[in-house]
Enzyme design. Structure first.
Site, PDB file in Angstrom:
ATOM      1  N   TYR A   1       0.823  -1.228   0.000  1.00 16.48           N
ATOM      2  CA  TYR A   1       0.000   0.000   0.000  1.00 16.48           C
ATOM      3  C   TYR A   1       0.850   1.268   0.000  1.00 16.48           C
ATOM      4  O   TYR A   1       0.445   2.279  -0.575  1.00 16.48           O
ATOM      5  CB  TYR A   1      -1.003  -0.027   1.168  1.00 16.48           C
ATOM      6  CG  TYR A   1      -2.107  -1.023   0.898  1.00 16.48           C
ATOM      7  CD1 TYR A   1      -3.081  -0.764  -0.069  1.00 16.48           C
ATOM      8  CD2 TYR A   1      -2.149  -2.245   1.561  1.00 16.48           C
ATOM      9  CE1 TYR A   1      -4.072  -1.689  -0.356  1.00 16.48           C
ATOM     10  CE2 TYR A   1      -3.147  -3.175   1.287  1.00 16.48           C
ATOM     11  CZ  TYR A   1      -4.108  -2.890   0.328  1.00 16.48           C
ATOM     12  OH  TYR A   1      -5.090  -3.811   0.044  1.00 16.48           O
TER      13      TYR A   1
ATOM     14  N   ARG B   1       1.655   1.801  -3.592  1.00 20.37           N
ATOM     15  CA  ARG B   1       0.496   2.290  -4.339  1.00 20.37           C
ATOM     16  C   ARG B   1       0.236   3.764  -4.033  1.00 20.37           C
ATOM     17  O   ARG B   1      -0.151   4.538  -4.898  1.00 20.37           O
ATOM     18  CB  ARG B   1      -0.739   1.438  -4.011  1.00 20.37           C
ATOM     19  CG  ARG B   1      -0.592   0.013  -4.547  1.00 20.37           C
ATOM     20  CD  ARG B   1      -1.889  -0.709  -4.542  1.00 20.37           C
ATOM     21  NE  ARG B   1      -2.857  -0.015  -5.360  1.00 20.37           N
ATOM     22  CZ  ARG B   1      -4.176  -0.070  -5.154  1.00 20.37           C
ATOM     23  NH1 ARG B   1      -4.659  -0.776  -4.146  1.00 20.37           N
ATOM     24  NH2 ARG B   1      -4.993   0.566  -5.942  1.00 20.37           N
TER      25      ARG B   1
ATOM     26  N   GLN C   1     -15.264   2.616  -5.655  1.00 21.56           N
ATOM     27  CA  GLN C   1     -14.547   1.503  -5.021  1.00 21.56           C
ATOM     28  C   GLN C   1     -13.054   1.807  -5.008  1.00 21.56           C
ATOM     29  O   GLN C   1     -12.279   1.072  -4.419  1.00 21.56           O
ATOM     30  CB  GLN C   1     -14.775   0.217  -5.817  1.00 21.56           C
ATOM     31  CG  GLN C   1     -16.222  -0.226  -5.858  1.00 21.56           C
ATOM     32  CD  GLN C   1     -16.437  -1.295  -6.922  1.00 21.56           C
ATOM     33  OE1 GLN C   1     -16.349  -2.482  -6.645  1.00 21.56           O
ATOM     34  NE2 GLN C   1     -16.720  -0.869  -8.139  1.00 21.56           N
ATOM     35  N   ASN C   2     -12.677   2.885  -5.685  1.00 28.08           N
ATOM     36  CA  ASN C   2     -11.251   3.194  -5.831  1.00 28.08           C
ATOM     37  C   ASN C   2     -10.703   3.832  -4.563  1.00 28.08           C
ATOM     38  O   ASN C   2     -11.369   4.631  -3.907  1.00 28.08           O
ATOM     39  CB  ASN C   2     -11.033   4.127  -7.024  1.00 28.08           C
ATOM     40  CG  ASN C   2     -11.468   3.481  -8.326  1.00 28.08           C
ATOM     41  OD1 ASN C   2     -11.652   2.269  -8.374  1.00 28.08           O
ATOM     42  ND2 ASN C   2     -11.648   4.273  -9.362  1.00 28.08           N
TER      43      ASN C   2
ATOM     44  N   HIS D   1     -14.436   1.758  -0.214  1.00 27.63           N
ATOM     45  CA  HIS D   1     -13.358   0.809   0.102  1.00 27.63           C
ATOM     46  C   HIS D   1     -12.156   1.470   0.767  1.00 27.63           C
ATOM     47  O   HIS D   1     -11.078   0.907   0.805  1.00 27.63           O
ATOM     48  CB  HIS D   1     -12.904   0.081  -1.172  1.00 27.63           C
ATOM     49  CG  HIS D   1     -13.891  -0.923  -1.675  1.00 27.63           C
ATOM     50  ND1 HIS D   1     -13.764  -1.575  -2.880  1.00 27.63           N
ATOM     51  CD2 HIS D   1     -15.039  -1.400  -1.124  1.00 27.63           C
ATOM     52  CE1 HIS D   1     -14.794  -2.407  -3.052  1.00 27.63           C
ATOM     53  NE2 HIS D   1     -15.583  -2.309  -2.006  1.00 27.63           N
TER      54      HIS D   1
ATOM     55  N   CYS E   1      -6.550   4.089  18.820  1.00 29.31           N
ATOM     56  CA  CYS E   1      -7.497   5.160  19.173  1.00 29.31           C
ATOM     57  C   CYS E   1      -8.695   5.198  18.216  1.00 29.31           C
ATOM     58  O   CYS E   1      -9.549   6.069  18.327  1.00 29.31           O
ATOM     59  CB  CYS E   1      -6.803   6.514  19.241  1.00 29.31           C
ATOM     60  SG  CYS E   1      -6.180   7.111  17.661  1.00 29.31           S
TER      61      CYS E   1
ATOM     62  N   SER F   1     -15.760  -4.370 -12.815  1.00 27.52           N
ATOM     63  CA  SER F   1     -15.996  -5.707 -13.379  1.00 27.52           C
ATOM     64  C   SER F   1     -17.247  -6.375 -12.807  1.00 27.52           C
ATOM     65  O   SER F   1     -17.657  -7.420 -13.301  1.00 27.52           O
ATOM     66  CB  SER F   1     -14.772  -6.591 -13.131  1.00 27.52           C
ATOM     67  OG  SER F   1     -14.513  -6.686 -11.749  1.00 27.52           O
TER      68      SER F   1
ATOM     69  N   ASN G   1     -18.087   0.549 -19.868  1.00 22.77           N
ATOM     70  CA  ASN G   1     -16.991  -0.398 -19.655  1.00 22.77           C
ATOM     71  C   ASN G   1     -16.331  -0.708 -20.990  1.00 22.77           C
ATOM     72  O   ASN G   1     -16.980  -0.628 -22.032  1.00 22.77           O
ATOM     73  CB  ASN G   1     -17.514  -1.692 -19.012  1.00 22.77           C
ATOM     74  CG  ASN G   1     -16.416  -2.472 -18.286  1.00 22.77           C
ATOM     75  OD1 ASN G   1     -15.396  -2.822 -18.866  1.00 22.77           O
ATOM     76  ND2 ASN G   1     -16.633  -2.740 -17.017  1.00 22.77           N
ATOM     77  N   LEU G   2     -15.073  -1.083 -20.922  1.00 22.21           N
ATOM     78  CA  LEU G   2     -14.363  -1.465 -22.146  1.00 22.21           C
ATOM     79  C   LEU G   2     -14.944  -2.728 -22.746  1.00 22.21           C
ATOM     80  O   LEU G   2     -14.866  -2.952 -23.931  1.00 22.21           O
ATOM     81  CB  LEU G   2     -12.889  -1.748 -21.823  1.00 22.21           C
ATOM     82  CG  LEU G   2     -11.868  -0.647 -21.945  1.00 22.21           C
ATOM     83  CD1 LEU G   2     -10.473  -1.223 -21.722  1.00 22.21           C
ATOM     84  CD2 LEU G   2     -11.942   0.042 -23.297  1.00 22.21           C
TER      85      LEU G   2
HETATM   86  N1  APR Z   1     -12.537   2.393 -19.551  1.00 22.04           N
HETATM   87  C1  APR Z   1     -13.614   1.710 -19.086  1.00 22.04           C
HETATM   88  N2  APR Z   1     -13.526   0.529 -18.465  1.00 22.04           N
HETATM   89  C2  APR Z   1     -12.291  -0.011 -18.305  1.00 22.04           C
HETATM   90  C3  APR Z   1     -11.120   0.645 -18.768  1.00 22.04           C
HETATM   91  C4  APR Z   1     -11.282   1.895 -19.420  1.00 22.04           C
HETATM   92  N3  APR Z   1     -10.253   2.602 -19.890  1.00 22.04           N
HETATM   93  N4  APR Z   1     -10.055  -0.142 -18.470  1.00 22.04           N
HETATM   94  C5  APR Z   1     -10.533  -1.222 -17.853  1.00 22.04           C
HETATM   95  N5  APR Z   1     -11.884  -1.157 -17.738  1.00 22.04           N
HETATM   96  C6  APR Z   1     -12.801  -2.104 -17.092  1.00 22.04           C
HETATM   97  C7  APR Z   1     -12.411  -3.562 -17.250  1.00 22.04           C
HETATM   98  O1  APR Z   1     -12.965  -4.086 -18.442  1.00 22.04           O
HETATM   99  C8  APR Z   1     -13.022  -4.183 -15.993  1.00 22.04           C
HETATM  100  O2  APR Z   1     -14.353  -4.597 -16.215  1.00 22.04           O
HETATM  101  O3  APR Z   1     -12.737  -1.841 -15.701  1.00 22.04           O
HETATM  102  C9  APR Z   1     -13.032  -3.020 -14.981  1.00 22.04           C
HETATM  103  C10 APR Z   1     -12.019  -3.163 -13.866  1.00 22.04           C
HETATM  104  O4  APR Z   1     -12.393  -4.251 -13.064  1.00 22.04           O
HETATM  105  P1  APR Z   1     -11.571  -4.665 -11.759  1.00 22.04           P
HETATM  106  O5  APR Z   1     -10.121  -4.690 -12.062  1.00 22.04           O
HETATM  107  O6  APR Z   1     -12.189  -5.910 -11.220  1.00 22.04           O
HETATM  108  O7  APR Z   1     -11.813  -3.430 -10.754  1.00 22.04           O
HETATM  109  P2  APR Z   1     -13.051  -3.147  -9.791  1.00 22.04           P
HETATM  110  O8  APR Z   1     -14.321  -3.601 -10.393  1.00 22.04           O
HETATM  111  O9  APR Z   1     -12.936  -1.714  -9.403  1.00 22.04           O
HETATM  112  O10 APR Z   1     -12.693  -4.052  -8.556  1.00 22.04           O
HETATM  113  C11 APR Z   1     -13.543  -3.989  -7.429  1.00 22.04           C
HETATM  114  O11 APR Z   1     -12.108  -5.405  -6.182  1.00 22.04           O
HETATM  115  O12 APR Z   1     -10.101  -6.148  -5.393  1.00 22.04           O
HETATM  116  C12 APR Z   1     -11.168  -5.362  -5.119  1.00 22.04           C
HETATM  117  O13 APR Z   1     -11.194  -3.634  -3.571  1.00 22.04           O
HETATM  118  C13 APR Z   1     -10.815  -3.921  -4.889  1.00 22.04           C
HETATM  119  O14 APR Z   1     -12.195  -1.983  -5.308  1.00 22.04           O
HETATM  120  C14 APR Z   1     -11.687  -3.175  -5.863  1.00 22.04           C
HETATM  121  C15 APR Z   1     -12.788  -4.180  -6.153  1.00 22.04           C
END
Ligand code: APR
Length: 238
Positions: free
Chosen positions: A61, A64, A96-97, A114, A125, A183, A207-208
């Site tokens: 962390y 990051r 979630q970021n 998150h 504390c 995702s 989403n992509l």
């Molecule tokens: N534009 C749009 N979507 C995108 C892009 C982009 N440029 N790049 C990637 N993606 C999409 C991918 O296709 C995928 O579906 O973003 C999604 C990312 O998914 P994850 O990596 O699973 O991230 P997230 O859904 O935020 O994960 C949820 O999981 O591990 C835990 O706590 C962590 O907050 C996180 C949670």
């Protein structure tokens, strides 16, 4: 209020995931080359992992958080800030970021369900403190002056996300729910689209690619967030 896709929209809830920060240079979790690829999440992001190997978890962390200095918000972050500023109704942004790119992109209200990289949690504390630089188990808590209690202010697997009551109330009252770059694999966030549908909201996914929850969305905008989100915001602002 806005008339959009044939609906009166007064309350918008937006959920963002790692995909919105991908074009800023932060790795997502599950894409190829993603953050978890070289790590078993259970060895990093659980309270048990922290108890077993705190050094590994602090290093992960701290690295990051340092990376935040090397990245900047992109057009998608900025567009959401513009939407919150200009939309006549309410806009509730939940992410979630754990990065700070929404804030640096101009968003004034961001619900970090998150946790946040820029924050640390003191078990001694029970306060949340700003994390300005690297820290570990030997770091003294700025509030209680005790060492040994600080941990990343990150909601790990098996822990309850922050602000769930407020998020539930916003979802129950929204007319439009937008999920961006997630995702749909991690609950409870993956279930928000169903809560919004239950409340009668129109649901939009950016989403992509097709996600695990794509089937629950009325509208799908497939493409990079930096292109699709500004276009969506322009359309919403009429
Ligand atoms: N534009 C749009 N979507 C995108 C892009 C982009 N440029 N790049 C990637 N993606 C999409 C991918 O296709 C995928 O579906 O973003 C999604 C990312 O998914 P994850 O990596 O699973 O991230 P997230 O859904 O935020 O994960 C949820 O999981 O591990 C835990 O706590 C962590 O907050 C996180 C949670």
């Amino acid at each position: 209020m806005a008339l959009w896709n044939g609906r009166d929209i007064q309350r918008i809830v937006i959920l963002t995931g790692a995909g919105i920060s991908a074009e800023s240079g932060l790795k997502t979790f599950r894409d190829t080359g993603g953050l978890w690829e070289n790590h078993d999440p259970m060895e990093i992001a659980t309270p048990e992992a922290f108890a077993r190997d705190p050094g590994l978890v602090y290093r992960f962390y701290n690295a990051r958080r340092r990376q935040l200095d090397e990245v900047a918000p992109n057009a998608a972050h900025r567009a959401l800030a513009l939407l919150a500023e200009r939309f006549a109704g309410s806009v509730f942004l939940v992410t979630q970021n754990v990065d700070d790119l929404h804030e640096r992109g101009g968003s004034e209200q961001v619900c970090h369900m998150h946790g946040e990289l820029n924050s640390m949690l003191c078990a001694k504390c029970t306060t949340r403190q700003p994390a300005a630089s690297d820290y570990d188990g030997s770091t003294v808590c700025p509030a209680c002056r005790l060492a040994g209690g600080l941990r990343p202010d990150i909601v790990w697997f098996g822990e309850i996300p922050y602000h769930m009551e407020q998020i539930g109330a916003e979802l129950a009252a929204c007319d439009l729910f937008i999920a961006i770059g997630t995702s749909g694999t991690v609950y409870p966030a993956a279930g928000f689209v169903r809560e919004a549908r239950f409340a009668g909201a129109l649901t939009v996914e950016v989403n992509l690619e097709v996600s695990d929850t794509s089937g629950y969305f009325d509208v799908q905008r497939q493409g990079p967030a930096s292109v699709e989100v500004p276009a969506l915001v322009t359309s919403l602002l009429g």
